[in-house]
Design a protein around this motif. Structure first.
Motif, PDB file in Angstrom:
ATOM      1  N   UNK A  70       0.698  -1.488  -0.009  1.00  0.00           N
ATOM      2  CA  UNK A  70       0.423   0.209  -0.187  1.00  0.00           C
ATOM      3  C   UNK A  70       0.766   0.760   0.202  1.00  0.00           C
ATOM      4  N   UNK A  71       2.515   0.894   0.315  1.00  0.00           N
ATOM      5  CA  UNK A  71       3.049   2.286   0.368  1.00  0.00           C
ATOM      6  C   UNK A  71       3.579   2.496  -0.786  1.00  0.00           C
ATOM      7  N   UNK A  72       3.151   1.906  -1.708  1.00  0.00           N
ATOM      8  CA  UNK A  72       4.357   1.630  -3.008  1.00  0.00           C
ATOM      9  C   UNK A  72       2.956   2.945  -4.209  1.00  0.00           C
ATOM     10  N   UNK A  73       3.362   4.039  -4.132  1.00  0.00           N
ATOM     11  CA  UNK A  73       3.187   5.180  -4.494  1.00  0.00           C
ATOM     12  C   UNK A  73       3.556   4.830  -6.062  1.00  0.00           C
ATOM     13  N   UNK A  74       2.620   4.318  -7.160  1.00  0.00           N
ATOM     14  CA  UNK A  74       3.678   4.387  -8.673  1.00  0.00           C
ATOM     15  C   UNK A  74       2.299   4.142  -9.259  1.00  0.00           C
ATOM     16  N   UNK A  75       1.971   4.980 -10.415  1.00  0.00           N
ATOM     17  CA  UNK A  75       1.009   4.860 -11.627  1.00  0.00           C
ATOM     18  C   UNK A  75       0.649   3.477 -11.755  1.00  0.00           C
ATOM     19  N   UNK A  76       1.905   2.704 -12.092  1.00  0.00           N
ATOM     20  CA  UNK A  76       2.198   1.284 -12.464  1.00  0.00           C
ATOM     21  C   UNK A  76       1.654  -0.244 -11.731  1.00  0.00           C
ATOM     22  N   UNK A  77       1.685   0.885 -10.009  1.00  0.00           N
ATOM     23  CA  UNK A  77       1.320  -0.689  -9.273  1.00  0.00           C
ATOM     24  C   UNK A  77       0.068  -0.254  -9.209  1.00  0.00           C
ATOM     25  N   UNK A  78      -0.875  -0.847  -8.910  1.00  0.00           N
ATOM     26  CA  UNK A  78      -2.557  -1.418  -8.236  1.00  0.00           C
ATOM     27  C   UNK A  78      -2.044  -0.743  -7.044  1.00  0.00           C
ATOM     28  N   UNK A 143       1.879 -12.877 -16.592  1.00  0.00           N
ATOM     29  CA  UNK A 143       1.059 -11.780 -17.372  1.00  0.00           C
ATOM     30  C   UNK A 143      -0.446 -11.692 -16.865  1.00  0.00           C
ATOM     31  N   UNK A 144      -0.676 -12.614 -16.131  1.00  0.00           N
ATOM     32  CA  UNK A 144      -1.930 -13.017 -14.891  1.00  0.00           C
ATOM     33  C   UNK A 144      -2.118 -11.759 -14.442  1.00  0.00           C
ATOM     34  N   UNK A 145      -0.620 -11.367 -14.031  1.00  0.00           N
ATOM     35  CA  UNK A 145      -0.265 -10.436 -12.983  1.00  0.00           C
ATOM     36  C   UNK A 145      -0.575  -8.980 -13.334  1.00  0.00           C
ATOM     37  N   UNK A 146      -1.025  -8.586 -15.027  1.00  0.00           N
ATOM     38  CA  UNK A 146      -0.272  -7.234 -15.505  1.00  0.00           C
ATOM     39  C   UNK A 146      -1.723  -6.691 -16.691  1.00  0.00           C
ATOM     40  N   UNK A 147      -2.411  -5.874 -15.550  1.00  0.00           N
ATOM     41  CA  UNK A 147      -3.272  -5.714 -15.898  1.00  0.00           C
ATOM     42  C   UNK A 147      -3.652  -4.481 -17.035  1.00  0.00           C
ATOM     43  N   UNK A 155       0.425  -3.230 -12.399  1.00  0.00           N
ATOM     44  CA  UNK A 155       0.698  -4.731 -11.769  1.00  0.00           C
ATOM     45  C   UNK A 155       0.658  -4.713 -10.397  1.00  0.00           C
ATOM     46  N   UNK A 156      -0.192  -6.535 -10.153  1.00  0.00           N
ATOM     47  CA  UNK A 156      -0.690  -6.725  -9.098  1.00  0.00           C
ATOM     48  C   UNK A 156       0.038  -7.255  -7.806  1.00  0.00           C
ATOM     49  N   UNK A 157      -0.243  -7.780  -6.920  1.00  0.00           N
ATOM     50  CA  UNK A 157       0.193  -8.697  -6.303  1.00  0.00           C
ATOM     51  C   UNK A 157       1.492  -8.788  -5.794  1.00  0.00           C
ATOM     52  N   UNK A 158       1.834  -7.851  -5.451  1.00  0.00           N
ATOM     53  CA  UNK A 158       3.353  -7.209  -4.759  1.00  0.00           C
ATOM     54  C   UNK A 158       2.712  -8.212  -3.305  1.00  0.00           C
ATOM     55  N   UNK A 159       4.220  -8.743  -3.030  1.00  0.00           N
ATOM     56  CA  UNK A 159       4.492  -9.533  -1.754  1.00  0.00           C
ATOM     57  C   UNK A 159       3.909 -10.221  -1.314  1.00  0.00           C
TER      58      UNK A 159
END
Length: 311
Positions: A70-78, A143-147, A155-159
């Motif tokens: 949640x602390x990843x403030x980036x336009x390409x991270x969900x 690819x399934x974690x790239x929207x 990019x989703x599902x970090x960690x």
């Protein structure tokens, strides 16, 4: 898993319909009753066989990983909005991204032109660079974690894979969380995983995008792992100026893979050049590796040197 349509999570999020499912859980479209907006909620499926104490420990760790993401403030991270612990299950509340996954696009299109793969790869590498600077490794890039939402790549599902891997190993000897075809050699060998592992997975993703197939494809898991560890990577034939980069990302030696920030810069330059109506100068090489253009591929000596659960 406890989710069902109409169920309210955390006295706030009403589940509307299921929009995804895999080995690590289910994803729901939900309505935030406080803010009146739609969100995505991921219901994590911890493996059976954990003791109550172990389950509580992994739920706590999953919540910690989600809060780190949640602390990843980036336009390409969900964007992660909230983490809810209900019925001994962690629920991760995220922005709802309207679009298809890269996996869906590849299933539909077969393969992508290198220019399109470079534009997608630029945003993925930028997201990885942002996370790696904050000591966060994805571990399950695929690819399934790239929207894909218009021109935005998310990019989703970090960690999540990190905690799930440890939980599965607790109950199943030899089991590994992740998608085998995208695992790095060090991940296959259960070694320490660092940012370079994500760069290997990005190399596999780019290879799959431009070639329409995977570099290592043995159906049984352990022959596949042997191939990842020992077989030379097949030379991509449709990659154009991405050829050298893909080869370096798929080096068996993690130290030979370029960092995400450099990859993002390189791909961005390629993408800008491809968008111009006149030829543009090619970007310089990332240190320790020359990136030959299509028709100038090098076939020299290559460096030598990991069970599927996704979502």
């Amino acid at each position: 898993m406890t989710g069902e349509v109409g169920h309210v999570i955390g006295e706030r999020y009403r589940l509307v319909d299921q929009i995804g499912q895999g080995g690590m859980g289910r994803v729901w479209r939900a309505m935030d009753g406080q803010l009146g907006r739609e969100v995505a909620v991921k219901e994590i499926a911890l493996p059976p066989g954990l003791s109550p104490e172990e389950r509580e420990r992994y739920v706590t760790r999953m919540e910690k990983e989600a809060r780190s993401a949640a602390r990843l403030g980036h336009p390409n991270v969900i964007t992660v909005h909230d983490v809810v612990h209900e019925d001994d299950v962690p629920w991760i509340v995220m922005e709802l991204v309207v679009g298809e996954s890269l996996d869906s696009l590849l299933n539909r299109a077969g393969r992508l032109p290198w220019e399109q793969a470079a534009r997608i790869g630029t945003q993925i590498a930028s997201a990885l660079a942002h996370a790696h600077e904050r000591q966060i490794v994805h571990r399950d890039l695929k690819p399934d974690n790239v929207l894909l939402a218009g021109t935005r790549v998310v990019l989703t599902d970090f960690g999540i894979a990190r905690v799930m891997d440890e939980a599965v190993r607790q109950t199943s000897v030899g089991a590994v969380i992740g998608t085998p075809h995208y695992m790095s050699p060090e991940q296959v060998q259960s070694l320490d995983i660092g940012p370079a592992s994500d760069l290997w997975s990005l190399g596999v993703l780019l290879y799959a995008a431009v070639e329409g197939g995977l570099p290592f494809t043995s159906p049984p898991v352990y022959p596949l792992f042997t191939a990842i560890l020992n077989q030379p990577t097949p030379l991509p034939r449709q990659a154009g100026p991405l050829t050298g980069l893909i080869n370096q990302l798929l080096s068996k030696d993690p130290a030979q893979r370029p960092p995400a920030a450099q990859v993002a810069d390189y791909l961005s330059t390629l993408g800008r050049g491809a968008a111009e109506p006149t030829p543009q100068p090619q970007p310089g090489p990332i240190p320790q590796q020359s990136y030959p253009q299509q028709g100038q591929r090098q076939r020299g000596k290559r460096q030598q040197g990991q069970p599927q659960a996704t979502a």
